[in-house]
Design an enzyme around this catalytic site. Structure first.
Site, short mmCIF file in Angstrom:
data_model
loop_
_atom_site.label_atom_id
_atom_site.label_comp_id
_atom_site.label_asym_id
_atom_site.label_seq_id
_atom_site.Cartn_x
_atom_site.Cartn_y
_atom_site.Cartn_z
N LYS A 179 0.85 -1.20 0.00
CA LYS A 179 0.00 0.00 0.00
C LYS A 179 0.87 1.23 0.00
O LYS A 179 1.88 1.28 0.73
CB LYS A 179 -0.85 -0.02 1.29
CG LYS A 179 -1.77 1.15 1.47
CD LYS A 179 -3.13 0.88 0.87
CE LYS A 179 -4.00 2.11 0.77
NZ LYS A 179 -3.68 2.94 -0.43
N LYS A 204 5.40 2.39 8.27
CA LYS A 204 4.18 3.11 8.66
C LYS A 204 3.01 2.14 8.85
O LYS A 204 2.31 2.16 9.85
CB LYS A 204 3.85 4.10 7.53
CG LYS A 204 3.15 5.34 7.95
CD LYS A 204 2.83 6.21 6.72
CE LYS A 204 4.04 6.80 6.03
NZ LYS A 204 3.67 7.72 4.93
N LYS A 208 4.98 1.97 -3.15
CA LYS A 208 4.98 3.38 -3.57
C LYS A 208 5.19 3.43 -5.06
O LYS A 208 5.74 2.50 -5.65
CB LYS A 208 6.12 4.14 -2.88
CG LYS A 208 5.90 5.64 -2.85
CD LYS A 208 5.00 6.00 -1.70
CE LYS A 208 4.88 7.49 -1.50
NZ LYS A 208 4.36 7.79 -0.14
N1 GLU Z 1 0.91 8.96 0.19
C1 GLU Z 1 0.49 8.85 1.56
C2 GLU Z 1 1.65 8.42 2.44
O1 GLU Z 1 2.79 8.68 2.14
C3 GLU Z 1 -0.75 7.98 1.71
C4 GLU Z 1 -0.59 6.57 1.27
C5 GLU Z 1 -1.90 5.79 1.24
O2 GLU Z 1 -2.93 6.35 1.61
O3 GLU Z 1 -1.86 4.63 0.84
O4 GLU Z 1 1.47 7.90 3.51
#
Ligand code: GLU
Length: 417
Positions: free
Chosen positions: A71, A95, A107
């Site tokens: 994700k 995270k 990503k």
């Molecule tokens: N781009 C955001 C981050 O760096 C959100 C990623 C997401 O919602 O999957 O956490």
């Protein structure tokens, strides 16, 4: 010689290595985590408005999927490189694991300058990107979302393209969608809201009042502008904000709703009458109580860390502080809410969006915000336990929580022997 700590990929590897060593885990954990499981570099050909064909480079990296499908967001930015995307995917692994989400880290992005593209061009580019990666993404494989310079409209084009390819509506493919096509209440504000929540908690622990505190915010996009709005509504004084073209300073505090209205009309911060102009670099060293870097990587470095005057740095961006700067801030007694917690509100509500898409049952904004606080509080408690047990910074503590969880998943799944 180039400073290795400025390369986010090497930095991410180093952080994983330290966590594995501190936890005393088997070396195989680091051997697996030091490289993404899969990295894709794709050509994205699309038609310009004048009829010519242009080919941009796109990326999608899936770092580790022991805890679940990968994700993470998609960024459209001229400086996107494979190493940067790898680091961002690794940070997403941390995270998601820290927050207890059933995901690994991923990503992606396209190296492009969106300011040079018309809306129709951005649509064609977004659709072509999805065609290029459609085989490797999916609701149970890898779930993209917005990041720097991407937004709900782009997510909508992407989910539409994927649904056309599949021949079925697949809202769970991507998060950060508009509400009417499977978006979640509260997703737009989630990252900024989470950042304010985490920094306010830390301020309270340090005996600082959030109300009346002076805050400077670098970046006025998906994260910074919302954090400004929420913190302002909670009684903090936002004394400075900036975007890539520069910033604004008013020591008495900016009227954020008025500034947001100004930005909507003028599409820029520059020229706002109730403030003095300010450089992006100057913003970081203002006399404030809290500083929110909410733009890009490598903003607080060995060059400026000693001049940071904030008591708390709340990282809205991914990777804004280099390891050397981290050490300098630590020695100065500046507390850093690390990115993997500070901006985790976004992916947490993305998870809620995906759950709602699978269940086809939607929650109220109040339910979303309440659950967001519950997830973030749990993550903070786990981080604090490690912080105390090992006497390390909050960032290192966050890595310890995350790496321990990912390692357990890999061990149970039999990946380590
Ligand atoms: N781009 C955001 C981050 O760096 C959100 C990623 C997401 O919602 O999957 O956490």
């Amino acid at each position: 010689m180039a400073d290795a700590s400025l390369n986010p990929f090497l930095r991410a590897q180093q952080a994983f290595k330290e966590a594995v060593d501190t936890l005393g885990l088997e070396p195989a954990v680091y051997e697996i985590l030091k490289h993404p499981l899969r990295s894709f570099e794709v050509a994205v050909p699309f038609t310009r408005d004048d009829g010519s064909l242009q080919v941009f480079t796109g990326y999608r990296v899936q770092h580790n999927d022991a805890l679940g499908p990968t994700k993470g967001g998609l960024r459209f930015h001229a400086a996107v490189t494979l190493d940067e995307v790898k680091a961002l995917a690794m940070w997403m692994s941390v995270k998601c694991a820290l927050l207890g989400l059933p995901y690994g880290g991923g990503k992606g992005g396209i190296a492009c300058d969106v300011d040079q593209l018309s809306p129709r061009e951005i649509e064609r580019l977004s659709r072509e990107y999805i065609r290029a990666v459609s085989l490797v993404i999916g609701p149970d494989k890898d779930i993209p979302a917005p990041d720097v310079s991407t937004n709900p409209q782009i997510m909508a084009w992407m989910v539409d393209e994927y649904s056309r390819i599949r021949g079925e509506n697949t809202f769970g493919l991507i998060t950060g969608k508009p509400l009417v096509i499977g978006g979640s209440a509260g997703r737009m504000d989630a990252t900024g809201r989470g950042l304010v929540f985490a920094t306010k908690q830390l301020a309270t622990e340090l005996g600082m009042a959030f109300e009346g505190s002076r805050i400077a915010i670098q970046g006025f996009g998906n994260v910074g502008s919302v954090a400004a709005e929420i913190a302002h509504a909670m009684g903090a004084r936002i004394v400075a904000v900036s975007d890539k073209d520069g910033g604004l300073y008013n020591p008495a505090g900016l009227d954020i709703p008025d500034l947001l209205a100004y930005k909507r009309t003028h599409r820029a911060l520059g020229g706002y009458p109730q403030a003095e102009p300010l450089g992006n670099a100057e913003l970081l060293t203002l006399p404030v109580d809290m500083l929110f870097p909410a733009a890009l990587e490598n903003q607080i470095t060995a060059d400026n860390a000693a001049r940071i005057r904030a008591r708390i740095v709340g990282e809205g961006a991914n990777g804004p502080t280099t390891p050397e700067a981290d050490r300098i801030l630590f020695d100065k007694g500046v507390m850093v809410v690390p990115d993997v917690l500070g901006n985790s509100g976004g992916v947490t509500v993305s998870y809620f969006e995906w759950v709602q898409n699978q269940a086809r049952f939607y929650w109220t904004e109040a339910e979303v915000n309440q659950r967001l606080e519950a997830y973030m509080s749990q993550a903070m408690a786990a981080m604090h336990t490690m912080h105390e047990r090992f006497g390390v910074t909050l960032r290192k503590a966050a890595y310890l929580v995350a790496v321990d969880r990912i390692a357990q998943a890999m061990r149970y799944r039999g990946w380590l022997n």
